[in-house]
Motif scaffolding. Structure first.
Motif, PDB file in Angstrom:
ATOM      1  N   PRO A   1       0.673  -0.986   0.023  1.00  0.00           N
ATOM      2  CA  PRO A   1      -0.258   0.246  -0.049  1.00  0.00           C
ATOM      3  C   PRO A   1       1.049   1.168  -0.315  1.00  0.00           C
ATOM      4  O   PRO A   1       1.969   1.402   0.455  1.00  0.00           O
ATOM      5  CB  PRO A   1      -0.958  -0.435   1.441  1.00  0.00           C
ATOM      6  N   ILE A   2       0.394   1.941  -0.478  1.00  0.00           N
ATOM      7  CA  ILE A   2       0.603   3.692  -0.846  1.00  0.00           C
ATOM      8  C   ILE A   2       0.666   4.310   0.186  1.00  0.00           C
ATOM      9  O   ILE A   2      -0.936   4.671  -0.136  1.00  0.00           O
ATOM     10  CB  ILE A   2       0.701   4.337  -2.605  1.00  0.00           C
ATOM     11  N   LEU A   3       1.512   4.513   1.410  1.00  0.00           N
ATOM     12  CA  LEU A   3       0.620   5.029   2.576  1.00  0.00           C
ATOM     13  C   LEU A   3       1.386   6.845   2.937  1.00  0.00           C
ATOM     14  O   LEU A   3       0.807   7.219   3.627  1.00  0.00           O
ATOM     15  CB  LEU A   3       1.217   4.163   3.670  1.00  0.00           C
ATOM     16  N   GLU A   4       2.538   7.011   2.296  1.00  0.00           N
ATOM     17  CA  GLU A   4       3.237   7.560   2.443  1.00  0.00           C
ATOM     18  C   GLU A   4       4.150   8.516   1.196  1.00  0.00           C
ATOM     19  O   GLU A   4       4.021   8.136   0.504  1.00  0.00           O
ATOM     20  CB  GLU A   4       5.145   7.671   3.525  1.00  0.00           C
ATOM     21  N   HIS A   5       3.686   9.918   1.250  1.00  0.00           N
ATOM     22  CA  HIS A   5       3.823  11.168  -0.202  1.00  0.00           C
ATOM     23  C   HIS A   5       4.751  10.851   0.053  1.00  0.00           C
ATOM     24  O   HIS A   5       5.815  11.657   1.135  1.00  0.00           O
ATOM     25  CB  HIS A   5       3.626  12.089   0.039  1.00  0.00           C
ATOM     26  N   ASP A   6       5.897  10.837  -1.310  1.00  0.00           N
ATOM     27  CA  ASP A   6       7.560  10.872  -1.118  1.00  0.00           C
ATOM     28  C   ASP A   6       7.517  12.272  -2.449  1.00  0.00           C
ATOM     29  O   ASP A   6       9.084  12.299  -2.706  1.00  0.00           O
ATOM     30  CB  ASP A   6       8.139  10.120  -1.684  1.00  0.00           C
ATOM     31  N   PHE A   7       6.799  13.074  -2.665  1.00  0.00           N
ATOM     32  CA  PHE A   7       6.964  14.650  -3.135  1.00  0.00           C
ATOM     33  C   PHE A   7       7.005  13.647  -4.492  1.00  0.00           C
ATOM     34  O   PHE A   7       7.603  14.352  -5.776  1.00  0.00           O
ATOM     35  CB  PHE A   7       8.085  15.017  -3.509  1.00  0.00           C
ATOM     36  N   TYR A   8       6.330  12.313  -5.165  1.00  0.00           N
ATOM     37  CA  TYR A   8       6.716  11.447  -7.214  1.00  0.00           C
ATOM     38  C   TYR A   8       8.025  11.971  -6.947  1.00  0.00           C
ATOM     39  O   TYR A   8       8.896  11.450  -8.427  1.00  0.00           O
ATOM     40  CB  TYR A   8       5.549  12.842  -7.904  1.00  0.00           C
ATOM     41  N   VAL A   9       8.837  11.239  -6.220  1.00  0.00           N
ATOM     42  CA  VAL A   9      10.212  10.746  -6.212  1.00  0.00           C
ATOM     43  C   VAL A   9      10.926   9.353  -6.724  1.00  0.00           C
ATOM     44  O   VAL A   9      10.867   9.674  -7.542  1.00  0.00           O
ATOM     45  CB  VAL A   9      11.703  10.905  -4.817  1.00  0.00           C
ATOM     46  N   GLY A  10       9.844   8.331  -6.639  1.00  0.00           N
ATOM     47  CA  GLY A  10       9.510   7.117  -6.977  1.00  0.00           C
ATOM     48  C   GLY A  10       8.732   7.366  -8.375  1.00  0.00           C
ATOM     49  O   GLY A  10       9.475   6.471  -9.254  1.00  0.00           O
ATOM     50  N   TYR A  11       7.994   8.023  -8.884  1.00  0.00           N
ATOM     51  CA  TYR A  11       7.745   8.077 -10.113  1.00  0.00           C
ATOM     52  C   TYR A  11       8.212   8.476 -10.980  1.00  0.00           C
ATOM     53  O   TYR A  11       8.495   8.128 -11.682  1.00  0.00           O
ATOM     54  CB  TYR A  11       6.560   8.815 -10.091  1.00  0.00           C
ATOM     55  N   THR A  12       9.742   9.480 -10.464  1.00  0.00           N
ATOM     56  CA  THR A  12      10.084  10.460 -11.027  1.00  0.00           C
ATOM     57  C   THR A  12      11.413   9.166 -11.611  1.00  0.00           C
ATOM     58  O   THR A  12      11.620   9.120 -12.032  1.00  0.00           O
ATOM     59  CB  THR A  12      11.076  11.427 -10.000  1.00  0.00           C
ATOM     60  N   GLU A  13      11.607   8.466 -10.789  1.00  0.00           N
ATOM     61  CA  GLU A  13      12.821   7.872 -10.665  1.00  0.00           C
ATOM     62  C   GLU A  13      12.681   6.920 -11.026  1.00  0.00           C
ATOM     63  O   GLU A  13      13.289   5.795 -12.249  1.00  0.00           O
ATOM     64  CB  GLU A  13      13.400   6.601  -9.396  1.00  0.00           C
ATOM     65  N   ASP A  14      10.826   5.876 -12.264  1.00  0.00           N
ATOM     66  CA  ASP A  14      10.720   5.135 -12.712  1.00  0.00           C
ATOM     67  C   ASP A  14      11.265   5.396 -13.986  1.00  0.00           C
ATOM     68  O   ASP A  14      11.254   4.460 -15.368  1.00  0.00           O
ATOM     69  CB  ASP A  14       9.433   4.539 -12.538  1.00  0.00           C
ATOM     70  N   VAL A  15      10.843   6.834 -14.149  1.00  0.00           N
ATOM     71  CA  VAL A  15      11.084   7.816 -15.185  1.00  0.00           C
ATOM     72  C   VAL A  15      12.250   7.678 -16.055  1.00  0.00           C
ATOM     73  O   VAL A  15      12.336   7.548 -17.130  1.00  0.00           O
ATOM     74  CB  VAL A  15      10.092   8.545 -15.431  1.00  0.00           C
ATOM     75  N   VAL A  16      13.079   8.190 -14.963  1.00  0.00           N
ATOM     76  CA  VAL A  16      14.221   7.883 -15.465  1.00  0.00           C
ATOM     77  C   VAL A  16      14.635   6.309 -15.877  1.00  0.00           C
ATOM     78  O   VAL A  16      16.175   6.606 -17.533  1.00  0.00           O
ATOM     79  CB  VAL A  16      15.423   8.290 -14.065  1.00  0.00           C
ATOM     80  N   ASN A  17      14.646   5.917 -14.918  1.00  0.00           N
ATOM     81  CA  ASN A  17      14.647   4.375 -15.742  1.00  0.00           C
ATOM     82  C   ASN A  17      14.436   4.113 -16.975  1.00  0.00           C
ATOM     83  O   ASN A  17      14.980   3.075 -17.468  1.00  0.00           O
ATOM     84  CB  ASN A  17      14.404   2.998 -14.675  1.00  0.00           C
ATOM     85  N   LEU A  18      13.247   4.064 -17.268  1.00  0.00           N
ATOM     86  CA  LEU A  18      12.486   3.690 -18.286  1.00  0.00           C
ATOM     87  C   LEU A  18      13.414   4.336 -19.501  1.00  0.00           C
ATOM     88  O   LEU A  18      13.683   4.327 -20.947  1.00  0.00           O
ATOM     89  CB  LEU A  18      11.635   4.824 -18.299  1.00  0.00           C
ATOM     90  N   ILE A  19      14.042   5.939 -19.278  1.00  0.00           N
ATOM     91  CA  ILE A  19      14.990   6.180 -20.243  1.00  0.00           C
ATOM     92  C   ILE A  19      16.156   5.979 -19.838  1.00  0.00           C
ATOM     93  O   ILE A  19      16.151   5.910 -21.479  1.00  0.00           O
ATOM     94  CB  ILE A  19      15.050   7.817 -19.655  1.00  0.00           C
ATOM     95  N   ASP A  20      16.409   5.360 -19.701  1.00  0.00           N
ATOM     96  CA  ASP A  20      17.390   4.505 -19.367  1.00  0.00           C
ATOM     97  C   ASP A  20      17.981   3.537 -20.305  1.00  0.00           C
ATOM     98  O   ASP A  20      18.450   2.744 -21.047  1.00  0.00           O
ATOM     99  CB  ASP A  20      18.132   4.444 -18.055  1.00  0.00           C
ATOM    100  N   THR A  21      16.284   2.802 -20.313  1.00  0.00           N
ATOM    101  CA  THR A  21      16.245   1.908 -20.379  1.00  0.00           C
ATOM    102  C   THR A  21      15.909   1.484 -21.973  1.00  0.00           C
ATOM    103  O   THR A  21      16.723   0.329 -23.332  1.00  0.00           O
ATOM    104  CB  THR A  21      15.117   0.645 -19.995  1.00  0.00           C
TER     105      THR A  21
END
Length: 195
Positions: free
Chosen positions: A14-34
């Motif tokens: 469960p996503i219980l804590e707000h991380d200021f979208y850092v996790g989603y940003t990391e996903d996008v950066v990983n997509l770019i690298d892939t």
């Protein structure tokens, strides 16, 4: 969709804590690298990973604002009604309980930590052109967020365009065709024709 949202696969926890979208940003950066590492024959569509642009709406626009201070290889960014590039502005979408938790962890209003977490603080590091679109009648994300992003980019003398659409809400209606055409021309100019 981002992990755990919409029709994407459910989050592993469960996503219980707000991380200021850092996790989603990391996903996008990983997509770019892939994408940059994949052989073109593995992609279903032909793509030139050396010529990528990024388009984001609402939370996606806020995430794109984070990516644009991290990744200079993206040739152009188009943000539609983005969340603010200043972390504290986005507290309006948090519950009172979550706001209290964030304040306990990171400090009270105006704490230096929030400035350090805000993409706007690093707009001097934006090297790609940015185009903003925002409906004046948007009731979900304040127009002031796009105005603030545009003003900060201009302060640093960055290439930026900003279009406001009278009568348009958060999801564009009648103004969509014009906004989409402007975005397409912007990508053609800075991504497709980039040498």
């Amino acid at each position: 969709d981002y992990r755990g949202l919409g029709n994407s696969s459910p989050a592993p926890f469960p996503i219980l804590e707000h991380d200021f979208y850092v996790g989603y940003t990391e996903d996008v950066v990983n997509l770019i690298d892939t994408l940059k590492k994949l052989p073109p024959k593995l992609l279903e569509v032909r793509m030139n990973a050396a010529k990528m642009g990024m388009w984001g709406h609402s939370m996606g626009g806020g995430i794109a604002a984070r990516v644009m201070v991290l990744r200079s290889e993206i040739k152009a960014y188009v943000l539609f009604a983005p969340l603010s590039a200043t972390v504290e502005d986005n507290f309006y979408e948090l519950s009172k309980k979550e706001t209290a938790r964030v304040r306990r962890i990171y400090g009270e209003e105006g704490a230096e930590t929030y400035k350090k977490m805000s993409p706007l603080t690093y707009f001097a590091d934006v090297y790609s052109p940015v185009q903003l679109h925002h409906g004046i009648a948007d009731k979900e994300v304040p127009l002031a967020f796009s105005e603030k992003i545009f003003a900060a980019l201009k302060t640093y003398d960055k290439k930026a365009e900003f279009f406001k659409y009278p009568g348009e809400g958060h999801e564009f209606g009648d103004g969509w065709a014009l906004a989409a055409e402007r975005a397409l021309q912007f990508f053609d100019r800075y991504v497709k024709e980039e040498r």
